[in-house]
Design a protein around this motif. Structure first.
Motif, mmCIF file in Angstrom:
data_model
loop_
_atom_site.group_PDB
_atom_site.id
_atom_site.type_symbol
_atom_site.label_atom_id
_atom_site.label_comp_id
_atom_site.label_asym_id
_atom_site.label_seq_id
_atom_site.Cartn_x
_atom_site.Cartn_y
_atom_site.Cartn_z
ATOM 1 N N GLU A 287 17.818 -25.520 24.620
ATOM 2 C CA GLU A 287 18.637 -24.676 23.738
ATOM 3 C C GLU A 287 18.198 -24.831 22.291
ATOM 4 O O GLU A 287 18.196 -23.851 21.534
ATOM 5 N N GLY A 288 17.813 -26.067 21.946
ATOM 6 C CA GLY A 288 17.330 -26.290 20.587
ATOM 7 C C GLY A 288 16.008 -25.580 20.325
ATOM 8 O O GLY A 288 15.748 -25.062 19.256
ATOM 9 N N LYS B 151 16.670 -21.654 19.889
ATOM 10 C CA LYS B 151 17.289 -21.228 18.635
ATOM 11 C C LYS B 151 16.301 -21.133 17.558
ATOM 12 O O LYS B 151 15.470 -20.995 17.051
ATOM 13 N N THR C 60 21.487 -32.670 31.182
ATOM 14 C CA THR C 60 22.198 -32.247 29.962
ATOM 15 C C THR C 60 21.291 -32.387 28.747
ATOM 16 O O THR C 60 21.222 -31.477 27.898
ATOM 17 N N VAL C 61 20.566 -33.501 28.668
ATOM 18 C CA VAL C 61 19.646 -33.712 27.541
ATOM 19 C C VAL C 61 18.565 -32.637 27.554
ATOM 20 O O VAL C 61 18.242 -32.051 26.512
ATOM 21 N N GLN D 78 18.703 -29.639 28.891
ATOM 22 C CA GLN D 78 19.298 -28.343 28.537
ATOM 23 C C GLN D 78 19.499 -28.243 27.027
ATOM 24 O O GLN D 78 19.221 -27.206 26.418
ATOM 25 N N ASN D 79 19.968 -29.326 26.424
ATOM 26 C CA ASN D 79 20.166 -29.336 24.965
ATOM 27 C C ASN D 79 18.847 -29.156 24.234
ATOM 28 O O ASN D 79 18.782 -28.442 23.236
ATOM 29 N N GLU D 80 17.799 -29.805 24.755
ATOM 30 C CA GLU D 80 16.491 -29.657 24.112
ATOM 31 C C GLU D 80 15.982 -28.218 24.260
ATOM 32 O O GLU D 80 15.404 -27.678 23.345
#
Length: 94
Positions: free
Chosen positions: A90-91, A94, A83-84, A86-88
């Motif tokens: 996605e960040g 963007k 999850t971490v 994936q968030n990184e």
């Protein structure tokens, strides 16, 4: 057999064939006692092996439970790491 023994007890003289029968019965009794003792020994061994197997099963069940808990923690940590990550990602996108 019981009647024969009672009849022999009443005799003052025991014929040779009756003595032979008594000896045969005594020998048979000794053999049977040996068989009974061996069966008891085998039963004791079997009971001991069964109890040891029960202890081993309980021990392995406990280990299995501990491994399962550890694996669940690892999976939880991996899911968190995914999850971490994936968030990184996605960040970064963007």
């Amino acid at each position: 057999m019981k009647e024969r023994i009672e009849r022999l007890k009443k005799l003052t003289y025991i014929p040779q064939n009756e003595i032979a029968w008594l000896i045969e019965q005594a020998e048979l009794s000794v053999k049977q006692q040996g068989i009974i003792e061996e069966n008891k020994r085998q039963q004791d061994i079997t009971v001991h092996q069964f109890r040891q197997a029960q202890k081993d099963i309980q021990h392995l069940s406990g280990q299995s439970s501990r491994y399962k808990q550890a694996l669940e923690k690892i999976i939880t940590n991996l899911n968190f790491a995914i999850t971490v990550a994936q968030n990184e990602l996605e960040g970064d996108v963007k």
